[in-house]
Write an enzyme that holds these catalytic residues in place. Structure first.
Site, PDB file in Angstrom:
ATOM      1  N   HIS A  63     -30.286 -23.386   6.199  1.00  0.00           N
ATOM      2  CA  HIS A  63     -30.894 -24.663   6.622  1.00  0.00           C
ATOM      3  C   HIS A  63     -31.130 -24.736   8.130  1.00  0.00           C
ATOM      4  CE1 HIS A  63     -30.692 -26.336   2.673  1.00  0.00           C
ATOM      5  NE2 HIS A  63     -29.384 -26.298   2.605  1.00  0.00           N
ATOM      6  N   ASP A 116     -24.722 -22.436  -5.776  1.00  0.00           N
ATOM      7  CA  ASP A 116     -24.642 -23.853  -6.162  1.00  0.00           C
ATOM      8  C   ASP A 116     -25.626 -24.239  -7.266  1.00  0.00           C
ATOM      9  OD1 ASP A 116     -26.665 -23.441  -4.317  1.00  0.00           O
ATOM     10  OD2 ASP A 116     -25.912 -24.899  -2.851  1.00  0.00           O
ATOM     11  N   HIS A 175     -30.646 -25.327  -3.041  1.00  0.00           N
ATOM     12  CA  HIS A 175     -31.368 -26.073  -2.006  1.00  0.00           C
ATOM     13  C   HIS A 175     -32.404 -25.152  -1.363  1.00  0.00           C
ATOM     14  CE1 HIS A 175     -27.232 -27.778  -2.228  1.00  0.00           C
ATOM     15  NE2 HIS A 175     -27.902 -28.915  -2.243  1.00  0.00           N
TER      16      HIS A 175
HETATM   17 ZN   LIG Z   1     -27.188 -24.958  -1.336  1.00  0.00          ZN
END
Ligand SMILES: [Zn+2]
Length: 307
Positions: free
Chosen positions: A124, A244, A163
């Site tokens: 990120h 995840d 994500h």
């Molecule tokens: Zn993640």
């Protein structure tokens, strides 16, 4: 020489994020304790490296800001959920150093491939921004290292973390030497990752998937990633390896099982081996249920060992 290496550092456990924070020191311990039952792995520690390497990935002002921000006691926030503590200074450098060591080891044929269970994660963090538990983009730094030091022209970053890796997308948007491929829950944090986001060289490949995605649905979507990878013919494969997507993960809503991490890794390595000659470095990103994380990482490493 057909071995898989695990590169990690004890300093990762000194990167404290506060009680109740999902990105906790026990994550790396859970993985390494599980992997220690596997007797066929090579274990190694991070390399020291010239910190100028970071400048290929991050703005100099950002690097200077990060280096000055580590507190001498207590904790500090770099963004709403990215926490640093005194121990984070060494942990952030050793996370990058682990991936550098992994690449050098593959290039010097000390081992076939490597998995780096590091903290903090990286995908990120953008050129000039810490975000989503990430400070330096470990995997992005390693892609630049491959291109600068070893003259690679086609590096693929496969990012199955639930994500989307906005950091990779931001950093490689205009880099034709890097193909970034992401499957992720969408719409979801961090907000990026629609199919329309393709990069300046058609080098960003986003596969957004709905909450509730099952193993079968995921594997079907993964076939699209494999087709794109084969079309690109990567000379080196980097994996931004989140876990995840697991059904037990508290931060997202995919329904994968631990065994699926074996299967997606195996399929990806099988599809790319003729281009990469098996050169693969995998770097830990997310995964927040400690049991699921340890099991899934073990399955991932089992598949790495088969190639
Ligand atoms: Zn993640």
């Amino acid at each position: 020489m057909n071995k898989t290496a695990i590169i990690s550092s004890d300093t990762s456990i000194n990167h404290l994020t506060g009680d109740g924070h999902p990105e906790q020191p026990k994550r790396v311990l859970a993985i390494t304790e599980r992997l220690k039952k596997n007797k066929n792995l090579i274990w190694d520690k991070p390399a020291t490296f010239d910190h100028n390497i970071l400048k290929k990935t991050h703005d100099e002002d950002y690097i200077n800001m990060v280096q000055k921000s580590f507190p001498s006691e207590g904790m500090k926030f770099l963004d709403g959920d990215t926490v640093i503590s005194p121990g984070s200074k060494d942990a952030t450098i050793d996370a990058v150093g682990s991936v550098i060591k992994a690449i050098d080891g593959v290039e010097q044929k000390k081992f076939k491939n490597a998995f780096c269970p590091v903290r903090p994660p990286g995908h990120h963090s953008e050129k000039d921004k810490a975000m989503g538990f990430c400070i330096y983009n470990n995997c992005a730094v390693s892609a630049h290292y491959l291109i600068e030091k070893f003259n690679y022209k086609r590096v693929a970053i496969w990012d199955p973390d639930v994500h989307q890796g906005n950091g990779h997308q931001n950093i490689f948007w205009d880099n034709k030497n890097v193909l970034y491929l992401s499957t992720h829950q969408y719409p979801f944090y961090p907000g990026t990752g629609s199919e329309k986001e393709k990069g300046n060289h058609n080098n960003i490949f986003n596969v957004p998937l709905p909450a509730g995605t099952t193993s079968e649905e995921y594997l079907n979507a993964h076939d699209r990633v494999l087709n794109k990878l084969v079309e690109f013919k990567p000379e080196f494969l980097l994996i931004s390896m989140g876990f995840d997507m697991h059904k037990d993960d508290p931060l997202a809503q995919f329904e994968l099982s631990s065994k699926d991490f074996y299967e997606i890794t195996r399929r990806t390595l099988l599809a790319t081996k003729k281009f990469t000659n098996g050169k693969v470095v995998s770097v830990l990103e997310g995964g927040y249920d400690l049991n699921a994380l340890a099991e899934s990482a073990n399955e991932h490493v089992n598949a790495l060992q088969e190639f």
